[in-house]
Write a protein that holds these residues in place. Structure first.
Motif, PDB file in Angstrom:
ATOM      1  N   GLY A   1       0.956  -1.114  -0.013  1.00  0.00           N
ATOM      2  CA  GLY A   1       0.024  -0.098   0.043  1.00  0.00           C
ATOM      3  C   GLY A   1       0.806   1.164   0.005  1.00  0.00           C
ATOM      4  N   SER A   2       0.306   2.412  -0.396  1.00  0.00           N
ATOM      5  CA  SER A   2       1.101   3.575  -0.554  1.00  0.00           C
ATOM      6  C   SER A   2       1.192   4.336   0.687  1.00  0.00           C
ATOM      7  N   HIS A   3       0.730   3.728   1.791  1.00  0.00           N
ATOM      8  CA  HIS A   3       0.943   4.293   3.115  1.00  0.00           C
ATOM      9  C   HIS A   3       2.425   3.947   3.552  1.00  0.00           C
ATOM     10  N   LEU A   4       2.948   3.037   2.775  1.00  0.00           N
ATOM     11  CA  LEU A   4       4.250   2.491   3.315  1.00  0.00           C
ATOM     12  C   LEU A   4       5.346   3.538   2.751  1.00  0.00           C
ATOM     13  N   GLU A   5       6.062   4.013   3.729  1.00  0.00           N
ATOM     14  CA  GLU A   5       7.267   4.887   3.279  1.00  0.00           C
ATOM     15  C   GLU A   5       8.746   4.108   3.608  1.00  0.00           C
ATOM     16  N   GLY A   6       9.404   4.336   2.808  1.00  0.00           N
ATOM     17  CA  GLY A   6      11.040   3.918   3.005  1.00  0.00           C
ATOM     18  C   GLY A   6      11.889   4.854   2.979  1.00  0.00           C
ATOM     19  N   ARG A   7      12.796   5.122   4.039  1.00  0.00           N
ATOM     20  CA  ARG A   7      13.959   6.088   3.894  1.00  0.00           C
ATOM     21  C   ARG A   7      15.324   5.488   4.415  1.00  0.00           C
TER      22      ARG A   7
ATOM     23  N   SER B   1      23.723   1.925   8.798  1.00  0.00           N
ATOM     24  CA  SER B   1      22.261   2.482   8.043  1.00  0.00           C
ATOM     25  C   SER B   1      21.373   1.398   8.165  1.00  0.00           C
ATOM     26  N   TYR B   2      20.006   2.000   8.116  1.00  0.00           N
ATOM     27  CA  TYR B   2      18.950   0.900   8.060  1.00  0.00           C
ATOM     28  C   TYR B   2      17.998   1.654   6.978  1.00  0.00           C
ATOM     29  N   TRP B   3      17.791   0.759   6.017  1.00  0.00           N
ATOM     30  CA  TRP B   3      16.577   1.040   5.457  1.00  0.00           C
ATOM     31  C   TRP B   3      15.297   0.842   6.127  1.00  0.00           C
ATOM     32  N   THR B   4      14.561   2.000   6.498  1.00  0.00           N
ATOM     33  CA  THR B   4      13.512   1.895   7.402  1.00  0.00           C
ATOM     34  C   THR B   4      12.185   1.995   6.851  1.00  0.00           C
ATOM     35  N   ILE B   5      11.368   1.144   7.023  1.00  0.00           N
ATOM     36  CA  ILE B   5       9.975   1.359   6.491  1.00  0.00           C
ATOM     37  C   ILE B   5       8.998   1.544   7.357  1.00  0.00           C
ATOM     38  N   ASP B   6       8.303   2.591   7.334  1.00  0.00           N
ATOM     39  CA  ASP B   6       7.217   2.803   8.339  1.00  0.00           C
ATOM     40  C   ASP B   6       5.781   2.651   7.524  1.00  0.00           C
ATOM     41  N   ALA B   7       4.918   2.716   8.246  1.00  0.00           N
ATOM     42  CA  ALA B   7       3.572   2.237   7.720  1.00  0.00           C
ATOM     43  C   ALA B   7       2.499   3.344   8.551  1.00  0.00           C
ATOM     44  N   ALA B   8       1.232   3.415   8.037  1.00  0.00           N
ATOM     45  CA  ALA B   8       0.187   4.315   8.676  1.00  0.00           C
ATOM     46  C   ALA B   8      -0.212   3.273   9.680  1.00  0.00           C
ATOM     47  N   ARG B   9      -0.272   3.776  10.985  1.00  0.00           N
ATOM     48  CA  ARG B   9      -0.719   3.062  12.054  1.00  0.00           C
ATOM     49  C   ARG B   9      -2.189   2.467  11.834  1.00  0.00           C
ATOM     50  N   ASN B  10      -2.957   3.092  11.265  1.00  0.00           N
ATOM     51  CA  ASN B  10      -4.466   2.737  10.975  1.00  0.00           C
ATOM     52  C   ASN B  10      -4.413   1.469  10.229  1.00  0.00           C
ATOM     53  N   ARG B  11      -3.658   1.778   8.905  1.00  0.00           N
ATOM     54  CA  ARG B  11      -3.757   0.565   8.030  1.00  0.00           C
ATOM     55  C   ARG B  11      -3.013  -0.508   8.736  1.00  0.00           C
ATOM     56  N   LEU B  12      -2.106  -0.584   9.623  1.00  0.00           N
ATOM     57  CA  LEU B  12      -1.379  -1.883  10.124  1.00  0.00           C
ATOM     58  C   LEU B  12      -2.555  -2.284  10.913  1.00  0.00           C
ATOM     59  N   GLU B  13      -3.176  -1.378  11.754  1.00  0.00           N
ATOM     60  CA  GLU B  13      -4.191  -1.900  12.794  1.00  0.00           C
ATOM     61  C   GLU B  13      -5.469  -2.684  11.965  1.00  0.00           C
ATOM     62  N   GLU B  14      -5.856  -2.179  10.782  1.00  0.00           N
ATOM     63  CA  GLU B  14      -6.567  -2.883  10.086  1.00  0.00           C
ATOM     64  C   GLU B  14      -6.178  -4.170   9.773  1.00  0.00           C
ATOM     65  N   LEU B  15      -5.018  -4.329   9.224  1.00  0.00           N
ATOM     66  CA  LEU B  15      -4.520  -5.258   8.691  1.00  0.00           C
ATOM     67  C   LEU B  15      -4.544  -6.638   9.531  1.00  0.00           C
ATOM     68  N   LEU B  16      -4.164  -6.252  10.900  1.00  0.00           N
ATOM     69  CA  LEU B  16      -3.976  -7.266  11.865  1.00  0.00           C
ATOM     70  C   LEU B  16      -5.057  -7.823  12.471  1.00  0.00           C
ATOM     71  N   HIS B  17      -6.169  -6.719  12.434  1.00  0.00           N
ATOM     72  CA  HIS B  17      -7.653  -7.317  12.876  1.00  0.00           C
ATOM     73  C   HIS B  17      -7.916  -8.538  12.253  1.00  0.00           C
ATOM     74  N   ILE B  18      -7.296  -8.641  10.944  1.00  0.00           N
ATOM     75  CA  ILE B  18      -7.873  -9.823  10.264  1.00  0.00           C
ATOM     76  C   ILE B  18      -7.483 -11.215  10.689  1.00  0.00           C
ATOM     77  N   PRO B  19      -6.215 -11.493  11.035  1.00  0.00           N
ATOM     78  CA  PRO B  19      -5.934 -12.714  11.848  1.00  0.00           C
ATOM     79  C   PRO B  19      -6.476 -12.862  13.245  1.00  0.00           C
ATOM     80  N   ASN B  20      -6.344 -11.610  13.691  1.00  0.00           N
ATOM     81  CA  ASN B  20      -6.853 -11.579  15.181  1.00  0.00           C
ATOM     82  C   ASN B  20      -8.203 -11.718  15.287  1.00  0.00           C
TER      83      ASN B  20
END
Lengths: 403, 490
Positions: A84-90, A155-174
């Motif tokens: 998803g485009s909410h993912l950002e890497g830097r 150095s780290y390639w750091t990928i962060d995500a929108a908290r809401n999107r993560l939460e939604e995704l994790l609810h599915i297995p949960n």
């Protein structure tokens, strides 16, 4: 405890959801014993729009997979793909002065913590810290411990995500009582399947074109240099065809699969294809192949142009000696490799899943789910974690989201 | 205002209505004539088929002289087509009730056994009733020789619909003559023609194309259907009749839409004069598309299918038109908001800047059904301001228009046009439906709004709107080929 080593890979794509069940034996051996695959619902561009629709499909695919494995209700751990485009890497660099003459473990920890010290915004959460090489006084090193030098950088390639999107995704297995052991960014999961260590050392670009999004990961010297998500996928090709040819999406999809090619051939000029009218007893239409291919190749070219631009100098040929590998459901589009090669100015092939994968799962659309199992086995790019293992990023996420 | 406007309270809200027929015969509008349409009554009882199909002034709805529609099959294929329509069960009740059917052929024997009520053998003297032998010239001579009988056949008819299988002698030769006779009598002429299979040979193809050019010169609309195209969807071993059946299915859809516009009581009615105003000149290219859809997704599907209609994609069809007639038939869910949505989408795709005429009908018998028919004329923009003279009766029934004498519709206040059209045309019996569906402006009848039957919209519809992602300032969800200005040939 053989039952405890069952793990599911859940790849929730925009157009299809794949669930694989793997049995991990003796920490090193993976048997794939279950497959569930359903057309997705409630997603667009890799993100969930309709939670209950998406969940229903994933749960059904999960049940299918358990059923084929003959393990109804036994699988309690899962790895999930993330896109998803909410993912950002830097890239974040941490540094420290080496306390003694040789680099100690403490020095390394300090440098690592320095790289990870940056706070993310409240609504964001880091899902991956992918370590890149150490630099000791500017010299790249795979392992810096006990080496002699003054200034240690990591150095780290750091990928962060929108908290809401993560939460939604994790609810599915949960919500079906399944523990999400880890989330893996789709491009990294796919790369674990289609690119081997040699390619990653020589430099390789892995592009996973799905229905709603395109995930990519660039490796150099064996490390992840860059990852990204472009919210454009095979559905856009279908949509473009539907608009350009004034046909329904269903017909456009069928034309895409049967006739479309991502480049213009010399024989396209006057050639036509006939498509009968879906859902109507009368009529049908003829289309110029050239029109179809113009529409498709424009879109595909654009996707790869965007990737090329984002990679910048890292995407240049001498750094990507192993070229580009395309996977994902849209990789099957005729001529995609040629179009990509032309846009990226890199040698390009459609990826193959490893030989040990059964015929049934050899298609590029399974690369991500297979890669998730590979991660579960612990051979992925990140830290090794067995099913049910605590801590890691998931531990933080869980705490953070109070799941 | 139209002749189909039901008797209703707001009929009195327009005392100075410009409808000349109403002014002439107010009693008949408000009479207790059992055939007059009453807004408060349920769907009108189906009137019986007139005994005299060519009774010129048979009083029908509202006691006014009804619009006469005559469907004439010309030549062997055309007559077959009319027979197929009559027996095929695909024609709507409005079409069967209101249209007259006729057959014209040079082959006397073929006509003898035909069930078509009105039959005319032409060129007996030339061909001895044995047909035109595939010679268009003979077909034409036959028609010219019996011009008087043809004039009688089309006399008093408002809308002549010719069905012709081009390529043969009678159809290719006689049809342009009949079209000319009908046009000269003041009728509007629409032709549905099939073009021969390519394997029928160059001669028949050439004959067909010459005929189509002649027909265009005489017709307000010519809708060509290529047999090759009609058969292509059928697979290699499909019988030739399959193309014939497909052609007839399209003709039926088109006729049903035309007759539905003219004869079905509607949310927004089109009378004949209005229909005619949208196809004001002869010789233009015709755009024709019809589609229907059912189910929850019908409003989206019908638009998609409208763009799909194979008749849009024949070699010489046009895809945008200067003028458009749009007719929408829907179940109870068809609100004015939906009608406007469909109209703007249709206009966005097909044009119609010079003049667009809208008809909308609620058909209570199908609740989740919608059908849209688009008939347009292209390449006539410059001719529009000088329409050909009409015969007096057509002029008499002509509805007032929104356009000013120069015909510049663009200056019409869109909202005002929309609201006033709604106010003047909405059947109050249907308003409940509209009000339930959407809180729609214009759902309330407004007194004093000018009566009009034409609606002009300038905004192109964009029913593909979506949530969009931008990359480098570009709306990435729009097709790349559009943003790169790549021309796609259809």
């Amino acid at each position: 405890m053989p039952r405890n080593n069952l793990v599911a890979a859940i790849d929730i794509g925009t157009t299809k959801t794949v669930v694989l069940i793997g049995e991990i034996q003796a920490d090193r051996k993976l048997n794939i014993i279950g497959l569930g695959e359903r057309p997705s619902a409630g997603l667009r561009k890799g993100e969930i729009l309709d939670m209950s629709a998406a969940k229903e499909v994933v749960h059904a695919a999960f049940a299918d997979a358990e059923k084929t494995a003959g393990l109804h209700g036994k699988v309690r751990h899962a790895y999930l793909s993330l896109t998803g485009s909410h993912l950002e890497g830097r890239r974040y660099v941490g540094s420290t002065s080496v306390a003694a003459t040789r680099v100690s473990r403490e020095d390394i920890e300090r440098a690592k913590n320095d790289a990870k010290r940056r706070k993310t915004a409240d609504d964001r959460f880091v899902v991956h810290y992918v370590r890149q090489p150490f630099f000791l006084d500017g010299k790249p090193l795979a392992n810096a411990e006990n080496m002699v030098g003054k200034r240690l950088e990591v150095s780290y390639w750091t990928i962060d995500a929108a908290r809401n999107r993560l939460e939604e995704l994790l609810h599915i297995p949960n919500d079906m009582g399944v523990h999400a052991d880890d989330l893996v960014v789709s491009s990294l999961a796919s790369a674990a399947m289609v690119a081997d260590d040699t390619m990653k050392r020589n430099g390789v670009l892995v592009v996973d074109i799905g229905g709603g999004v395109t995930d990519y990961a660039l490796y150099y010297n064996g490390y992840v240099v860059q990852t990204g998500v472009i919210p454009v996928g095979g559905d856009h090709i279908t949509n473009d065809l539907a608009l350009g040819l004034r046909i329904s999406r269903e017909e456009a999809e069928s034309i895409k699969i049967k006739f479309a090619r991502a480049y213009i051939g010399a024989d396209d000029e006057h050639a036509t294809v006939f498509v009968s009218n879906a859902g109507s007893p009368i009529g049908g239409r003829e289309f110029y192949k050239r029109s179809i291919n113009l529409i498709v190749s424009a879109r595909v070219d654009e996707i790869f142009q965007i990737i090329r631009e984002r990679l910048g100098r890292f995407g240049e040929g001498d750094r990507v000696a192993a070229g580009a590998i395309i996977t994902g459901g849209t990789a099957l589009l005729n001529g995609l490799d040629l179009c990509a090669a032309n846009a990226l100015k890199l040698e390009t092939v459609v990826g193959q899943n490893p030989d040990w994968v059964t015929e049934e799962l050899s298609g590029p659309k399974y690369s991500t789910a297979l890669g998730l199992l590979q991660y579960a086995l612990g051979a992925g790019d990140g830290a090794r974690r067995m099913p049910g293992a605590p801590a890691g990023i998931m531990g933080h996420i869980r705490k953070f989201l109070r799941l | 205002m139209s002749e189909q406007l039901p008797e209703s309270p707001d009929a009195e809200a327009f005392p100075d209505s410009l409808d000349p027929v109403n002014a002439d015969a107010p009693e008949s509008v408000n009479s207790d004539d059992p055939q007059s349409v009453n807004a408060d009554s349920p769907a009108p009882a189906i009137p019986e088929l007139p005994d005299e199909p060519d009774a010129p002034e048979a009083p029908r709805q509202g006691g006014m002289p009804a619009t006469r529609v005559k469907i004439i099959g010309v030549g062997g294929g055309g007559v077959n087509s009319v027979e197929g329509l009559m027996s095929g069960g695909l024609l709507s009740a409005e079409t069967v009730m209101n249209a007259e059917f006729a057959a014209v052929n040079t082959d006397a024997q073929a006509l003898e056994t035909s069930p078509v009520p009105e039959r005319l053998v032409i060129g007996r003297a030339q061909t001895r009733g044995l047909g035109a032998g595939g010679e268009a010239e003979r077909g034409r001579a036959a028609a010219e020789a019996d011009r008087a009988a043809i004039d009688a056949l089309v006399s008093g008819v408002d809308l002549v619909v010719l069905l012709v299988a081009l390529g043969g002698g009678t159809g290719s030769g006689a049809a342009p003559v009949i079209a000319k006779a009908a046009a000269e009598s003041g009728a509007m002429v629409i032709s549905f023609v099939t073009l021969p299979f390519s394997w029928e040979g160059d001669r028949r193809t050439r004959q067909a194309h010459e005929a189509i050019d002649r027909l265009r010169a005489e017709c307000e609309a010519v809708i060509p259907m290529h047999n090759d195209m009609l058969l292509q969807g059928e697979g290699a071993d499909a019988p030739v009749e399959a193309a014939f059946n497909r052609a007839n299915a399209w003709v039926c859809s088109g006729l049903n839409a035309l007759c539905g516009m003219l004869f079905k009581r509607g949310l927004i009615n089109i009378d004949f004069a209005t229909l005619r105003s949208a196809l004001p000149v002869r010789g233009g290219r015709t755009l024709f598309s019809v589609a229907s859809a059912e189910g929850d997704d019908r409003f989206r599907l019908v638009l998609e299918r409208l763009m799909d209609c194979p008749l849009l994609y024949t070699k010489d069809a046009v895809r945008t038109a200067d003028t458009l007639v749009v007719n929408i038939v829907g179940g109870a869910g068809l609100s004015l908001a939906r009608v406007n949505e469909i109209l703007s989408a249709v206009k966005g795709r097909f044009g119609g800047r010079e003049n667009t005429v809208l008809g909308a009908v609620i058909d209570d018998s199908h609740s989740d059904f919608v059908e849209v028919c688009v008939l347009g004329s292209a390449g006539i923009a410059r001719k529009i301001n000088a329409p050909r003279p009409r015969r007096p009766s057509a002029e008499l029934r002509s509805a007032p228009k929104t356009e000013d004498p120069e015909g510049s519709i663009g200056e019409t206040d869109i909202l005002a046009a929309e609201e006033s059209a709604a106010a003047s045309e909405v059947d109050p019996a249907k308003l409940a439906v509209v009000a339930e569906g959407d809180a729609q402006k214009g759902a309330k009848p407004r007194a004093g709004a000018p009566a009009q039957t034409e609606i002009a919209f300038d905004e192109p519809g964009d029913f593909f709107a979506d949530s969009h992602t931008r990359i480098d300032g570009q709306d990435i969800d729009l097709p790349t080929f559009l943003r790169r200005h790549i021309r796609i040939r259809l």
